[in-house]
Write a protein that holds these residues in place. Structure first.
Motif, PDB file in Angstrom:
ATOM      1  N   VAL A 161      50.004  -1.845  34.845  1.00 56.50           N
ATOM      2  CA  VAL A 161      48.690  -1.379  35.286  1.00 56.50           C
ATOM      3  C   VAL A 161      47.708  -1.742  34.176  1.00 56.50           C
ATOM      4  O   VAL A 161      48.049  -1.635  33.001  1.00 56.50           O
ATOM      5  N   GLN A 189      43.452  -1.729  32.638  1.00 52.69           N
ATOM      6  CA  GLN A 189      42.176  -1.012  32.663  1.00 52.69           C
ATOM      7  C   GLN A 189      41.167  -1.800  31.840  1.00 52.69           C
ATOM      8  O   GLN A 189      41.296  -1.880  30.609  1.00 52.69           O
ATOM      9  N   TYR A 246      49.022  -1.523  30.549  1.00 52.38           N
ATOM     10  CA  TYR A 246      50.010  -0.461  30.416  1.00 52.38           C
ATOM     11  C   TYR A 246      51.285  -0.828  31.176  1.00 52.38           C
ATOM     12  O   TYR A 246      51.233  -1.312  32.311  1.00 52.38           O
ATOM     13  N   GLY A 289      53.778   5.151  37.915  1.00 53.91           N
ATOM     14  CA  GLY A 289      53.091   5.728  36.768  1.00 53.91           C
ATOM     15  C   GLY A 289      53.721   7.017  36.285  1.00 53.91           C
ATOM     16  O   GLY A 289      53.053   7.864  35.718  1.00 53.91           O
ATOM     17  N   TRP A 329      54.142   6.270  30.964  1.00 51.36           N
ATOM     18  CA  TRP A 329      53.254   5.190  30.543  1.00 51.36           C
ATOM     19  C   TRP A 329      53.478   4.857  29.085  1.00 51.36           C
ATOM     20  O   TRP A 329      53.764   5.727  28.270  1.00 51.36           O
ATOM     21  N   GLY A 330      53.286   3.577  28.767  1.00 47.29           N
ATOM     22  CA  GLY A 330      53.220   3.185  27.374  1.00 47.29           C
ATOM     23  C   GLY A 330      51.853   3.531  26.811  1.00 47.29           C
ATOM     24  O   GLY A 330      50.988   4.047  27.518  1.00 47.29           O
ATOM     25  N   GLN A 331      51.660   3.200  25.553  1.00 49.61           N
ATOM     26  CA  GLN A 331      50.388   3.514  24.900  1.00 49.61           C
ATOM     27  C   GLN A 331      49.310   2.495  25.258  1.00 49.61           C
ATOM     28  O   GLN A 331      48.119   2.753  25.049  1.00 49.61           O
TER      29      GLN A 331
END
Lengths: 119, 110
Positions: free
Chosen positions: A37, A39, A97, A106, A109-111
């Motif tokens: 994902v 952003q 992510y 989801g 999640w990773g950082q």
């Protein structure tokens, strides 16, 4: 404890390529469906794509903006997820992510890792 | 442009309740499970609700989700300052064959 750690983010020129990695631990990776994902700065969430577990076929699905340019793969022996990004565009600039698809998409999640596409 | 519409912002005083709506269509919310995500400032999103109304372990019952027809709702009761964040709905869209997120709602605690 589930851990997802992305790496590989960088500044790349338009038309270039980049591969992101997501090292995982704390769960049974080989049976997990996984997604990416992204952003864009100051924007909302956008699904990039997912890969099913090998037992469920190992197939991939992609969002329309990246179809044909991005490829998701997995190495179950290394419990690592990958995102190969080709023909990058400025609009691909975003934090990417890695996520698990359980208990829902989801679930974990990773950082996040920043990819900047700019000349 | 997202196919799931949320109000840009909602606000309430501490201890009060806020409701966030997520409006879609028969190809997404109407025929698929809805999830909700919380993104605190500067952090990765976190799953709050999955399969319309289920909470992952560790999510307090102040957060609840529901779905009716082509709309979904997230309720937050007993609002706390730590709830100030962006909230997104998400679901699969069968027509697009994409997972789609809502436009996002900023929750402000007055």
């Amino acid at each position: 404890e589930v851990q997802l750690v992305e790496s590989g983010g960088d500044l790349v020129k338009p038309g270039g390529s980049l591969r992101l990695s997501c090292a995982t631990s704390g769960f049974t990776f080989n049976s997990a469906w996984m997604s990416w994902v992204r952003q864009a700065p100051g924007k909302g969430l956008e699904w990039v794509g997912r890969i099913k577990s090998k037992t469920d076929g190992g197939t991939t699905d992609y969002g329309a903006p990246v179809k044909g340019r991005f490829t998701i793969s997995r190495d179950d022996s290394r419990t690592t997820l990958y995102l190969q990004m080709n023909s990058l565009k400025t609009e691909d600039t975003a934090v990417y992510y890695c996520t698990t698809d359980w208990p829902g998409l989801g679930g974990h999640w990773g950082q996040g890792i920043l990819v900047t596409v700019s000349s | 442009q997202s196919v799931l519409t949320q109000p840009p912002s909602v606000s309430a005083a501490p201890g009060q309740k806020v409701t966030i709506s997520c409006s879609g269509s028969s190809s997404n919310i109407g025929n698929n499970y809805v999830s909700w995500y919380q993104q605190l400032p500067g952090t990765a999103p976190k799953l709050l609700i999955y399969e319309n109304n289920k909470r992952p372990s560790g999510i307090p019952d102040r957060f609840s989700g529901s779905k009716s027809g082509t709309s979904a709702t997230l309720d937050i009761t007993g609002l706390q300052t730590g709830d100030e964040a962006d909230y997104y709905c998400g679901t699969w869209d069968s027509s697009l064959s994409d997972y789609v997120f809502g436009t996002g709602t900023r929750v402000t605690v007055l």
